[in-house]
Design a protein around this motif. Structure first.
Motif, mmCIF file in Angstrom:
data_model
loop_
_atom_site.group_PDB
_atom_site.id
_atom_site.type_symbol
_atom_site.label_atom_id
_atom_site.label_comp_id
_atom_site.label_asym_id
_atom_site.label_seq_id
_atom_site.Cartn_x
_atom_site.Cartn_y
_atom_site.Cartn_z
ATOM 1 N N MET A 70 20.694 22.780 30.127
ATOM 2 C CA MET A 70 19.551 22.457 31.274
ATOM 3 C C MET A 70 19.685 23.529 32.308
ATOM 4 S SD MET A 70 18.351 19.048 33.034
ATOM 5 C CE MET A 70 19.902 18.677 33.992
ATOM 6 N N GLU A 71 21.066 23.759 32.890
ATOM 7 C CA GLU A 71 20.909 24.327 33.983
ATOM 8 C C GLU A 71 21.447 25.919 33.349
ATOM 9 O OE1 GLU A 71 20.886 23.997 37.031
ATOM 10 O OE2 GLU A 71 20.398 22.029 36.859
ATOM 11 N N ILE A 72 20.747 26.788 34.300
ATOM 12 C CA ILE A 72 21.067 28.230 33.787
ATOM 13 C C ILE A 72 21.042 28.778 35.323
ATOM 14 C CG2 ILE A 72 20.307 29.084 31.570
ATOM 15 C CD1 ILE A 72 17.320 28.897 32.729
ATOM 16 N N ASN A 73 21.955 29.597 35.506
ATOM 17 C CA ASN A 73 22.395 30.359 36.864
ATOM 18 C C ASN A 73 21.874 29.545 37.900
ATOM 19 O OD1 ASN A 73 21.974 31.927 39.035
ATOM 20 N ND2 ASN A 73 22.023 33.919 37.901
ATOM 21 N N ASN A 74 22.998 28.790 38.496
ATOM 22 C CA ASN A 74 22.911 27.952 39.485
ATOM 23 C C ASN A 74 23.482 28.684 40.668
ATOM 24 O OD1 ASN A 74 21.916 25.598 40.445
ATOM 25 N ND2 ASN A 74 23.754 24.166 40.165
ATOM 26 N N PHE A 95 24.249 31.853 46.247
ATOM 27 C CA PHE A 95 24.264 33.115 47.079
ATOM 28 C C PHE A 95 25.386 32.484 48.194
ATOM 29 C CE2 PHE A 95 19.607 34.196 46.723
ATOM 30 C CZ PHE A 95 20.094 34.676 45.454
ATOM 31 N N ILE A 144 22.615 20.474 43.972
ATOM 32 C CA ILE A 144 21.298 20.400 43.051
ATOM 33 C C ILE A 144 21.667 19.933 41.584
ATOM 34 C CG2 ILE A 144 19.866 22.152 42.120
ATOM 35 C CD1 ILE A 144 19.792 23.440 44.872
ATOM 36 N N ASP A 145 22.776 20.386 41.366
ATOM 37 C CA ASP A 145 23.191 19.940 39.847
ATOM 38 C C ASP A 145 23.113 18.367 39.551
ATOM 39 O OD1 ASP A 145 24.192 21.175 37.678
ATOM 40 O OD2 ASP A 145 26.055 20.445 37.674
ATOM 41 N N HIS A 155 19.591 17.121 39.480
ATOM 42 C CA HIS A 155 19.141 17.262 38.036
ATOM 43 C C HIS A 155 19.798 16.466 36.767
ATOM 44 C CE1 HIS A 155 17.563 21.764 39.293
ATOM 45 N NE2 HIS A 155 17.060 20.766 39.871
ATOM 46 N N ILE A 209 13.471 21.034 38.110
ATOM 47 C CA ILE A 209 14.184 21.756 37.320
ATOM 48 C C ILE A 209 13.365 22.872 36.762
ATOM 49 C CG2 ILE A 209 15.350 21.557 35.196
ATOM 50 C CD1 ILE A 209 15.798 18.572 35.718
ATOM 51 N N HIS A 253 13.540 25.449 39.639
ATOM 52 C CA HIS A 253 14.806 26.037 39.694
ATOM 53 C C HIS A 253 15.198 27.336 38.769
ATOM 54 C CE1 HIS A 253 18.862 26.084 41.178
ATOM 55 N NE2 HIS A 253 19.382 26.021 39.729
ATOM 56 N N ASN A 254 14.939 26.874 37.532
ATOM 57 C CA ASN A 254 15.295 27.588 36.297
ATOM 58 C C ASN A 254 14.373 28.854 36.349
ATOM 59 O OD1 ASN A 254 17.160 25.880 35.693
ATOM 60 N ND2 ASN A 254 16.021 25.101 33.982
ATOM 61 N N GLN A 313 15.665 31.776 38.442
ATOM 62 C CA GLN A 313 16.945 32.444 38.022
ATOM 63 C C GLN A 313 16.658 34.084 38.131
ATOM 64 O OE1 GLN A 313 17.753 32.181 33.849
ATOM 65 N NE2 GLN A 313 19.595 33.375 33.992
ATOM 66 N N VAL A 356 15.096 35.749 40.029
ATOM 67 C CA VAL A 356 14.917 36.002 41.503
ATOM 68 C C VAL A 356 16.456 36.044 42.202
ATOM 69 C CG1 VAL A 356 14.112 35.742 43.782
ATOM 70 C CG2 VAL A 356 12.845 35.148 41.798
ATOM 71 N N ARG A 357 17.401 35.220 41.678
ATOM 72 C CA ARG A 357 18.693 35.271 42.063
ATOM 73 C C ARG A 357 19.427 36.229 41.705
ATOM 74 N NH1 ARG A 357 17.304 29.574 41.324
ATOM 75 N NH2 ARG A 357 18.454 29.548 39.207
ATOM 76 N N GLU A 358 19.209 36.597 40.149
ATOM 77 C CA GLU A 358 20.023 37.638 39.605
ATOM 78 C C GLU A 358 19.706 39.012 40.264
ATOM 79 O OE1 GLU A 358 20.601 35.506 35.338
ATOM 80 O OE2 GLU A 358 19.118 37.181 35.549
#
Ligand SMILES: [Fe+2]
Ligand SMILES: [Fe+2]
Lengths: 97, 314
Positions: free
Chosen positions: A1-5, A8, B97-98, B101, B286, B289-290, B293, B295-297
């Motif tokens: 479910m979680e990818i790259n959490n 920063f 956040i985890d 979820h 969820i 958030h996914n 990803q 954008v964060r990378e």
């Protein structure tokens, strides 16, 4: 479910509300770099014109005392009453001093 | 110092109305309760944006759209102030956040009700933000410094949220028959859920005693609920809205409005995940958030590139 959490790195935000006033801690933000940290701090903490200048500091760089060491740490400042103006006796009738 | 001595000293500080700061010693229970409460509060602000965001494109005027956008942006800010306060207790935002979820952290049940009409946007601002204000004004006196400071900031911003909601309701109650009906219908659906926002009765609230002793809460659920009822009933009557409660009556001795007891079965049901929108709210969070990803990378890759070329660092 979680990818790259990844959220920063965390930065502490300090705001100066008007010219000449001190910078006060407001809270923190997460940001990938300095520029993003400033922008996030602006959007999070100054939506209503609360600031005219901002500092952001990586949270890891903040060093703080704790309540437990408060007495011992600040103790040296307690016994030096000669640091205060009213420690000194002025001759009667002295003005503007 | 032994644990017992530390505990006594801690309670003395609380009793003397001192604020507790992040690095100070605190009992495990205090830390646990605070973390649960603040992170839950943060999640509520963030999840609460969903039903409102759903109305941005359908707002009836440009003025209404701008106001709604500003309110939603404030709620995002509230969420961030609160994550920031919760992080002072030693957990990272990504962990919170985890937990959300994975269903290990909750958010306010009020956001599991659907916002069906434009009048609901009015009712949410007036009633839901109104109830939140009563609660948050109390929490601004909380013993934990970072939480109390976040609350002060939030309280300053909530005033507009409640007033814009009441303005929508007042306008509709001044409009056509259909608008009045729509406003009353929203009132009928949001009244009881907003009373539930204050949580169970004091007698059924097992954590309340510790929270009060530690001044995480400084007033009880029932007392706050009564304050909200007294204010809101009068505001409703002022614009011609009926409070949907056959047993509503004013007690001239106590000077309070009395209401029927709340449907606690429904309350439990929604808290346990069976409200009308529980699934929708969480799966949307969820998904967003996914989808963020990349954008964060990208942001981290950009930072790494900047760092490898010192000439570009300003
Ligand atoms: Fe809020
Ligand atoms: Fe709000």
């Amino acid at each position: 479910m979680e990818i790259n959490n990844n959220q920063f790195p965390q930065w502490e935000v300090f705001i100066q509300t008007k010219s000449g006033s001190p910078f006060e801690h407001a809270g923190s933000v997460h940001a990938a770099d300095k520029k993003m940290a400033l922008q996030n701090a602006r959007d999070t903490y100054t939506r209503r014109n609360e600031g005219r200048s901002l500092w952001v500091v990586p949270t890891d760089c903040i060093v703080a005392t704790t309540r437990d060491e408060e007495e011992e740490f600040f103790d040296p400042s307690l016994d030096k009453t000669y640091r205060k103006p009213n420690f000194y006796k002025m001759p009667k009738g002295t003005n503007n001093l | 110092m032994t644990e017992d001595q530390k505990l006594i000293k801690f309670q003395q500080r609380i009793d003397a109305d001192e604020k507790i700061e992040p690095k100070d010693w605190m009992p495990e229970g205090y830390h646990k309760t605070l973390f649960r409460q603040i992170s839950q509060h943060a999640h509520s602000e963030i999840i609460g944006m969903q039903p409102e965001a759903n109305w941005v494109l359908r707002a009836p005027s440009l003025r209404a759209k701008k106001i709604l956008l500003a309110k939603i942006q404030d709620e995002a800010g509230h969420g961030l102030y609160l994550y920031s306060a919760a992080e002072t207790l030693g957990l990272d935002r990504s962990e919170m956040i985890d937990m959300l979820h994975k269903g290990k952290a909750k958010y306010s049940s009020i956001f599991n009700y659907p916002v069906l009409t434009w009048a609901d946007i009015g009712a949410v601002g007036w009633l839901v933000d109104g109830a939140a204000i009563v609660n948050q004004t109390m929490l601004a006196k909380c013993s934990y410094g970072p939480y109390a400071r976040a609350m002060l900031r939030i309280c300053k911003e909530e005033g507009f949220h409640q007033r814009q909601g009441y303005e929508i309701m007042a306008k509709m109650m001044n409009g056509t028959e259909a608008q009045k009906e729509m406003a009353q219908d929203a009132m009928n659906r949001w009244w009881e859920p907003s009373l539930m926002m204050f949580g169970p009765h004091d007698t059924d609230s097992p954590n309340s005693k510790d929270s009060m002793q530690w001044k995480i809460k400084v007033e009880s659920n029932d007392r706050l609920r009564q304050r909200f009822i007294d204010r809101t009933v009068e505001q409703a009557h002022h614009i011609g809205l009926k409070v949907p409660d056959a047993n509503l009556k004013y007690n001239k001795e106590t000077l309070h409005w009395e209401t029927s007891d709340i449907n606690w079965e429904e309350f439990k049901n929604v808290v346990n995940g069976n409200g009308p929108c529980n699934h929708q709210r969480l799966s949307h969070h969820i998904k967003c958030h996914n989808e963020g990803q990349w954008v964060r990378e990208a942001a981290l890759a950009f930072e790494a590139k900047q760092m490898s070329n010192p000439a570009t660092i300003k």
